[in-house]
Design a protein around this motif. Structure first.
Motif, PDB file in Angstrom:
ATOM      1  N   LYS A 180      -1.441 -13.609  -6.250  1.00  0.00           N
ATOM      2  CA  LYS A 180      -0.419 -12.968  -6.744  1.00  0.00           C
ATOM      3  C   LYS A 180       1.072 -13.349  -6.270  1.00  0.00           C
ATOM      4  N   ILE A 181       0.746 -13.566  -4.732  1.00  0.00           N
ATOM      5  CA  ILE A 181       2.183 -14.075  -4.266  1.00  0.00           C
ATOM      6  C   ILE A 181       2.549 -15.363  -4.966  1.00  0.00           C
ATOM      7  N   LYS A 182       1.768 -16.255  -4.921  1.00  0.00           N
ATOM      8  CA  LYS A 182       1.987 -17.515  -5.789  1.00  0.00           C
ATOM      9  C   LYS A 182       2.647 -17.366  -7.234  1.00  0.00           C
ATOM     10  N   ASN A 183       1.874 -16.379  -7.888  1.00  0.00           N
ATOM     11  CA  ASN A 183       2.192 -15.882  -9.454  1.00  0.00           C
ATOM     12  C   ASN A 183       3.584 -15.282  -9.349  1.00  0.00           C
ATOM     13  N   TYR A 184       3.762 -14.413  -8.602  1.00  0.00           N
ATOM     14  CA  TYR A 184       4.681 -13.325  -8.779  1.00  0.00           C
ATOM     15  C   TYR A 184       6.050 -13.827  -8.191  1.00  0.00           C
ATOM     16  N   LEU A 185       5.889 -14.119  -6.904  1.00  0.00           N
ATOM     17  CA  LEU A 185       7.270 -14.235  -6.208  1.00  0.00           C
ATOM     18  C   LEU A 185       7.826 -15.541  -6.409  1.00  0.00           C
ATOM     19  N   GLN A 186       8.890 -15.528  -6.629  1.00  0.00           N
ATOM     20  CA  GLN A 186       9.813 -16.941  -6.774  1.00  0.00           C
ATOM     21  C   GLN A 186      10.660 -17.076  -5.549  1.00  0.00           C
ATOM     22  N   GLU A 187      10.674 -18.078  -5.252  1.00  0.00           N
ATOM     23  CA  GLU A 187      11.575 -18.720  -3.950  1.00  0.00           C
ATOM     24  C   GLU A 187      13.267 -18.368  -4.175  1.00  0.00           C
ATOM     25  N   HIS A 188      13.857 -17.706  -3.368  1.00  0.00           N
ATOM     26  CA  HIS A 188      15.266 -17.429  -3.590  1.00  0.00           C
ATOM     27  C   HIS A 188      16.228 -18.614  -3.358  1.00  0.00           C
ATOM     28  N   GLU A 228       0.706  -1.244   0.246  1.00  0.00           N
ATOM     29  CA  GLU A 228       0.055  -0.056   0.027  1.00  0.00           C
ATOM     30  C   GLU A 228       0.886   1.258   0.045  1.00  0.00           C
ATOM     31  N   ALA A 229       1.903   1.240   0.939  1.00  0.00           N
ATOM     32  CA  ALA A 229       2.798   2.588   1.014  1.00  0.00           C
ATOM     33  C   ALA A 229       3.540   2.539  -0.383  1.00  0.00           C
ATOM     34  N   MET A 230       3.647   1.745  -1.345  1.00  0.00           N
ATOM     35  CA  MET A 230       4.384   1.897  -2.701  1.00  0.00           C
ATOM     36  C   MET A 230       3.414   1.967  -3.769  1.00  0.00           C
ATOM     37  N   LYS A 231       2.293   2.858  -3.549  1.00  0.00           N
ATOM     38  CA  LYS A 231       1.414   2.755  -4.595  1.00  0.00           C
ATOM     39  C   LYS A 231       1.920   3.793  -6.013  1.00  0.00           C
ATOM     40  N   ALA A 232       2.842   4.470  -5.577  1.00  0.00           N
ATOM     41  CA  ALA A 232       3.598   5.370  -6.478  1.00  0.00           C
ATOM     42  C   ALA A 232       4.174   4.501  -7.775  1.00  0.00           C
ATOM     43  N   ILE A 233       4.648   3.320  -7.193  1.00  0.00           N
ATOM     44  CA  ILE A 233       5.182   2.428  -8.119  1.00  0.00           C
ATOM     45  C   ILE A 233       3.977   1.957  -9.304  1.00  0.00           C
ATOM     46  N   PRO A 234       3.953   2.185 -10.358  1.00  0.00           N
ATOM     47  CA  PRO A 234       2.780   1.848 -11.234  1.00  0.00           C
ATOM     48  C   PRO A 234       2.578   0.190 -11.507  1.00  0.00           C
ATOM     49  N   ASP A 235       3.852  -0.486 -11.412  1.00  0.00           N
ATOM     50  CA  ASP A 235       3.707  -1.762 -11.889  1.00  0.00           C
ATOM     51  C   ASP A 235       3.360  -2.609 -10.615  1.00  0.00           C
ATOM     52  N   GLU A 236       2.280  -3.491 -10.466  1.00  0.00           N
ATOM     53  CA  GLU A 236       1.988  -4.028  -9.477  1.00  0.00           C
ATOM     54  C   GLU A 236       2.814  -5.029  -9.024  1.00  0.00           C
ATOM     55  N   GLN A 237       3.375  -5.979 -10.282  1.00  0.00           N
ATOM     56  CA  GLN A 237       4.408  -6.987  -9.713  1.00  0.00           C
ATOM     57  C   GLN A 237       5.631  -6.347  -8.946  1.00  0.00           C
ATOM     58  N   SER A 238       6.313  -5.233  -9.748  1.00  0.00           N
ATOM     59  CA  SER A 238       7.292  -4.678  -9.202  1.00  0.00           C
ATOM     60  C   SER A 238       7.002  -4.142  -7.615  1.00  0.00           C
ATOM     61  N   ARG A 239       5.719  -3.727  -7.241  1.00  0.00           N
ATOM     62  CA  ARG A 239       5.557  -3.456  -5.880  1.00  0.00           C
ATOM     63  C   ARG A 239       5.677  -4.812  -5.021  1.00  0.00           C
ATOM     64  N   PHE A 240       4.933  -5.861  -5.492  1.00  0.00           N
ATOM     65  CA  PHE A 240       5.195  -7.209  -4.657  1.00  0.00           C
ATOM     66  C   PHE A 240       6.714  -7.485  -4.602  1.00  0.00           C
ATOM     67  N   TYR A 241       7.518  -7.581  -5.665  1.00  0.00           N
ATOM     68  CA  TYR A 241       8.930  -7.889  -5.630  1.00  0.00           C
ATOM     69  C   TYR A 241       9.567  -6.947  -4.478  1.00  0.00           C
ATOM     70  N   ALA A 242       9.346  -5.599  -4.657  1.00  0.00           N
ATOM     71  CA  ALA A 242      10.095  -4.726  -3.787  1.00  0.00           C
ATOM     72  C   ALA A 242       9.641  -4.840  -2.318  1.00  0.00           C
ATOM     73  N   ALA A 243       8.240  -5.100  -2.063  1.00  0.00           N
ATOM     74  CA  ALA A 243       7.923  -5.328  -0.694  1.00  0.00           C
ATOM     75  C   ALA A 243       8.582  -6.704  -0.235  1.00  0.00           C
ATOM     76  N   TYR A 244       8.459  -7.880  -1.046  1.00  0.00           N
ATOM     77  CA  TYR A 244       8.956  -9.265  -0.599  1.00  0.00           C
ATOM     78  C   TYR A 244      10.604  -9.318  -0.411  1.00  0.00           C
ATOM     79  N   ALA A 245      11.193  -8.249  -1.228  1.00  0.00           N
ATOM     80  CA  ALA A 245      12.741  -8.086  -0.971  1.00  0.00           C
ATOM     81  C   ALA A 245      13.036  -7.609   0.355  1.00  0.00           C
ATOM     82  N   GLY A 246      12.197  -6.492   0.699  1.00  0.00           N
ATOM     83  CA  GLY A 246      12.493  -6.004   2.040  1.00  0.00           C
ATOM     84  C   GLY A 246      12.263  -6.982   2.970  1.00  0.00           C
ATOM     85  N   LEU A 247      11.314  -7.673   2.919  1.00  0.00           N
ATOM     86  CA  LEU A 247      10.717  -8.555   4.325  1.00  0.00           C
ATOM     87  C   LEU A 247      11.589  -9.809   4.246  1.00  0.00           C
TER      88      LEU A 247
END
Length: 205
Positions: free
Chosen positions: A197-205, A72-91
């Protein structure tokens, strides 16, 4: 149970008090039970309620709740998948993996389900207190009219006030239930969509 219903529903609506019977020397006065109109932005109270619910039941440590807040805090990023990646990377740097996001998202769904059951139990109690009891009182007063004709005018005024209170409280409770259901459904849909979206967007590291 009556006190519980009034306390729980106070998060969503103002429940007007039961009108008191007029005294004998005030028989010509009309009993008034008009409550103030609901404050503007009533819908936002539901959003605030669920925000508080999730905050108070937040699972210790970073999890889906923090993940959703970061998105929610990254709404300025237009691409949803990018927001998911960025949030996931931080956590992920804090030890949160995809499995934990999914499991805690499911936990928040269970929290919503539990809260929904409690809400509807309280609504049922409030309906009994604020509607059914008034209907019973209306019948009692109607019976008195036929037996005590000298009190007809006073009793009719009380009945009119009770009918107004019944309608008013029915409308408020029904509106509150509708608003609750809509926001609960929106939150449920959001979490379910995020899970996919988590299942589709995020890949295990």
């Amino acid at each position: 149970m009556a006190g519980l219903g009034r306390k729980f529903l106070s998060a969503f609506l103002e429940v007007s008090p039961t009108p008191k019977a007029t005294e004998q020397n005030e028989s010509n006065q009309v009993v008034s039970n008009q409550a103030p109109d609901p404050a503007p932005g009533a819908g936002s109270r539901f959003a605030e309620y669920f925000d508080k619910l999730f905050s108070e039941t937040n699972i210790p440590g970073p999890d889906y709740y923090e993940f959703s807040k970061m998105i929610e805090a990254m709404k300025a990023i237009p691409d949803e998948q990018s927001r998911f990646y960025a949030a996931y990377a931080g956590l992920y740097a804090q030890g949160v993996d995809k499995a934990k996001l999914l499991s805690t998202a499911e936990e928040y769904l269970r929290i919503l389900e539990t809260d929904s059951r409690q809400f509807h139990t309280t609504v049922d109690a409030a309906m009994q207190e604020k509607v059914q009891h008034k209907k019973a009182e209306e019948k009692e007063k109607s019976d008195r009219i036929s037996a005590l004709s000298r009190e007809i005018a006073d009793l009719q005024n009380q009945i009119t006030a009770l009918q107004a209170a019944i309608k008013e409280n029915e409308e408020k409770i029904e509106a509150s239930t509708g608003g609750y259901a809509a926001e609960s459904a929106r939150r449920t849909t959001r979490i379910q969509a995020d899970i996919e979206k988590i299942k589709n967007y995020l890949q295990e590291h």
